[in-house]
Design a protein around this motif. Structure first.
Motif, PDB file in Angstrom:
ATOM      1  N   THR A 288       0.831  -1.209   0.000  1.00 15.87           N
ATOM      2  CA  THR A 288       0.000   0.000   0.000  1.00 15.87           C
ATOM      3  C   THR A 288       0.863   1.256   0.000  1.00 15.87           C
ATOM      4  OG1 THR A 288      -0.150  -0.225   2.414  1.00 15.87           O
ATOM      5  CG2 THR A 288      -2.023  -1.016   1.117  1.00 15.87           C
ATOM      6  N   VAL A 289       1.984   1.215   0.699  1.00 16.02           N
ATOM      7  CA  VAL A 289       2.838   2.392   0.754  1.00 16.02           C
ATOM      8  C   VAL A 289       3.411   2.723  -0.623  1.00 16.02           C
ATOM      9  CG1 VAL A 289       4.957   1.139   1.335  1.00 16.02           C
ATOM     10  CG2 VAL A 289       4.654   3.506   2.105  1.00 16.02           C
ATOM     11  N   ASP A 290       3.536   1.715  -1.492  1.00 18.03           N
ATOM     12  CA  ASP A 290       4.005   1.971  -2.855  1.00 18.03           C
ATOM     13  C   ASP A 290       3.003   2.829  -3.622  1.00 18.03           C
ATOM     14  OD1 ASP A 290       6.465   0.516  -2.819  1.00 18.03           O
ATOM     15  OD2 ASP A 290       5.324  -1.344  -2.915  1.00 18.03           O
ATOM     16  N   VAL A 291       1.720   2.609  -3.375  1.00 18.02           N
ATOM     17  CA  VAL A 291       0.676   3.405  -4.039  1.00 18.02           C
ATOM     18  C   VAL A 291       0.775   4.857  -3.586  1.00 18.02           C
ATOM     19  CG1 VAL A 291      -1.796   3.696  -4.399  1.00 18.02           C
ATOM     20  CG2 VAL A 291      -0.841   1.406  -4.163  1.00 18.02           C
ATOM     21  N   ILE A 292       0.967   5.049  -2.282  1.00 18.26           N
ATOM     22  CA  ILE A 292       1.052   6.403  -1.748  1.00 18.26           C
ATOM     23  C   ILE A 292       2.244   7.135  -2.341  1.00 18.26           C
ATOM     24  CG2 ILE A 292       1.140   7.774   0.351  1.00 18.26           C
ATOM     25  CD1 ILE A 292      -1.337   5.913  -0.036  1.00 18.26           C
ATOM     26  N   THR A 306       1.333  -0.295 -15.187  1.00 16.25           N
ATOM     27  CA  THR A 306       1.411  -1.693 -14.773  1.00 16.25           C
ATOM     28  C   THR A 306       2.287  -1.778 -13.519  1.00 16.25           C
ATOM     29  OG1 THR A 306       3.403  -2.175 -16.062  1.00 16.25           O
ATOM     30  CG2 THR A 306       1.259  -2.438 -17.174  1.00 16.25           C
ATOM     31  N   ILE A 307       2.209  -2.885 -12.821  1.00 14.70           N
ATOM     32  CA  ILE A 307       3.033  -3.074 -11.633  1.00 14.70           C
ATOM     33  C   ILE A 307       4.514  -2.968 -11.993  1.00 14.70           C
ATOM     34  CG2 ILE A 307       3.776  -4.730  -9.888  1.00 14.70           C
ATOM     35  CD1 ILE A 307       1.114  -3.483  -9.241  1.00 14.70           C
ATOM     36  N   GLY A 308       4.890  -3.563 -13.120  1.00 14.39           N
ATOM     37  CA  GLY A 308       6.282  -3.501 -13.551  1.00 14.39           C
ATOM     38  C   GLY A 308       6.752  -2.075 -13.742  1.00 14.39           C
ATOM     39  N   ASN A 312       9.505   0.396 -11.209  1.00 16.04           N
ATOM     40  CA  ASN A 312      10.659   1.156 -11.682  1.00 16.04           C
ATOM     41  C   ASN A 312      10.727   2.542 -11.056  1.00 16.04           C
ATOM     42  OD1 ASN A 312      11.647  -0.890 -13.363  1.00 16.04           O
ATOM     43  ND2 ASN A 312      10.340  -0.259 -15.068  1.00 16.04           N
ATOM     44  N   LYS A 313       9.610   2.993 -10.512  1.00 15.44           N
ATOM     45  CA  LYS A 313       9.547   4.298  -9.853  1.00 15.44           C
ATOM     46  C   LYS A 313       9.744   4.187  -8.339  1.00 15.44           C
ATOM     47  CE  LYS A 313       6.334   6.204 -13.287  1.00 15.44           C
ATOM     48  NZ  LYS A 313       7.221   7.287 -13.767  1.00 15.44           N
ATOM     49  N   ARG A 314       9.885   2.964  -7.874  1.00 13.92           N
ATOM     50  CA  ARG A 314      10.057   2.741  -6.432  1.00 13.92           C
ATOM     51  C   ARG A 314      11.412   3.285  -5.976  1.00 13.92           C
ATOM     52  NH1 ARG A 314       9.389  -3.340  -4.602  1.00 13.92           N
ATOM     53  NH2 ARG A 314       7.278  -2.817  -3.887  1.00 13.92           N
ATOM     54  N   SER A 315      11.437   3.736  -4.721  1.00 14.73           N
ATOM     55  CA  SER A 315      12.667   4.284  -4.153  1.00 14.73           C
ATOM     56  C   SER A 315      13.768   3.228  -4.145  1.00 14.73           C
ATOM     57  CB  SER A 315      12.406   4.775  -2.725  1.00 14.73           C
ATOM     58  OG  SER A 315      13.613   5.151  -2.102  1.00 14.73           O
TER      59      SER A 315
END
Length: 391
Positions: A288-292, A306-308, A312-315
């Motif tokens: 959920t924190v990834d969505v935020i 997409t999730i993929g 790629n934008k994740r910290s």
């Protein structure tokens, strides 16, 4: 005293191989009477210890409490959560009545996204979130048919055992600790006890007892597991667009739209979904924190990625997916939670890491502070002399 060492089990979005590492396995699948008695005795000793300690004892040496006024706009509240270091929840304060008003968590944002999906457009959502206030979130939950979180609290002098029971009974992940100002009589938010903080406290102070918890996670029934083998044949007419070979675990792939996973978060009340490939191999975890983090700039269109693409934008400081096997012992798991600061573990099987189950902190806490041990009907007085009392 021998302690378990956490293996290197992090998975990056592009991970294709796993490093083999030594881990503490449970003993025989059919424990002997001596092992079973030692296990139950250790559990009772841990529970007795928690009954003799208060929530104050679990406070870290230094900490801060962020409280948000219910009149605050959601966007500003979100900015507070994503400040450095980021937090995933904060107590709410009703300044008009000078009283505690619940908790603001990432689940509230998930519900808000779900609400705008059903009632408006992304453009409307981006505009409204500038003005909607925290006090409106409960009405939004009611319109979605989502159960309103219980307004639970506890006093800091309450025993840790009672606090743990409260968390289990209310299915909450955190417990606000409140006191009263002796001069004004108003409530005071002292701190928030989380499941992780409580389990870490147990891991540090009950290490001797934990060393006796050798039985396997699957044997103890800790966690949620796939009910059927993913490779088992599907009966004619059984498979449909909603068929999930990993039931009851919600899963997604790298091509699944983020918004589909948001639906899972909101409708199933979960906070993470394993990301698997076509063979059921775990390649990542979406939380959920990834969505935020994805929408912190107000770009709600990002939910169509997409999730993929979203990963790629994740910290870059994402700690990775922490995995375990169903044959690992409970003692090993508790040490791993403490060392890796994890909030859930994905259970895998085979060398490639096929999805088998998922274990949350709620699962672990529920087992540790339960009323009975394996093969027992009532909780008896522990004989601490058999396993030691040095905590």
């Amino acid at each position: 005293m021998e302690t378990a060492t956490a293996p290197n089990v992090s998975l990056s979005p592009s991970a294709t191989q796993r490093r083999s590492s030594a881990r503490r396995r449970a003993g025989s699948q059919v424990p002997d009477r001596r092992q079973l008695e030692a296990h139950n005795e250790a559990l009772r000793a841990i529970r007795l210890y928690l009954k003799g300690r208060t929530a104050y004892d679990a406070f870290p040496v230094s900490f801060r409490v962020i409280a948000l006024d219910t009149k605050l706009e959601v966007k500003k509240a979100l900015e507070c959560l994503l400040s450095q270091p980021p937090v995933v929840s904060a107590p709410l304060w009703n300044s008009a009545e000078c009283k505690f008003a619940g908790m603001f968590t990432v689940s509230d944002i998930i519900h808000l996204i779900q609400y705008y999906y059903h009632t408006a457009t992304y453009e409307t959502a981006a505009a409204d979130v500038e003005t909607v206030r925290l006090e409106a979130l409960r009405d939004i939950e009611k319109s979605l048919g989502v159960a309103t979180p219980p307004l639970i609290r506890e006093h800091p002098s309450a025993s840790l055992y009672d606090a743990a029971k409260r968390l289990i009974q209310t299915h909450a992940r955190r417990l606000p600790l409140l006191d009263n100002d002796t001069e004004t009589g108003h409530e005071i938010i002292v701190s928030v006890l989380t499941q992780y903080r409580l389990l870490k406290f147990i891991a540090i102070n009950c290490a001797h007892q934990i060393s006796y918890l050798h039985m396997s996670l699957r044997k103890l029934g800790i966690g949620t597991y796939v009910t059927a083998s993913p490779n088992s044949p599907v009966q004619e007419g059984e498979k449909s667009k909603d068929y999930n070979p990993y039931h009851p675990i919600a899963t997604a792939t790298l091509t699944t739209p983020v918004f589909d996973v948001v639906h899972m978060f909101s409708e199933r009340g979960i906070s993470a979904v394993p990301i698997i490939d076509e063979n059921g191999i775990v390649v990542n975890l979406y939380e959920t924190v990834d969505v935020i983090t994805l929408i912190k700039s107000g770009a709600y269109q990002s939910l169509g990625l997409t999730i993929g693409e979203a990963l790629n934008k994740r910290s870059a400081d994402f700690p990775g997916v922490v995995i375990c096997n169903s044959s690992d012992s409970l003692g090993y798991l508790i040490q791993l939670i403490k060392q890796r600061r994890v909030h859930r573990l994905v259970v895998v099987e085979g060398e490639k890491g096929r999805l088998l189950g998922i274990i949350t902190l709620s699962d672990v806490l529920r087992y540790i502070v339960g009323d009975v041990g394996i093969g027992e009907s009532v909780e008896s007085t522990p004989n601490l002399s058999e396993i030691g009392t040095e905590l």
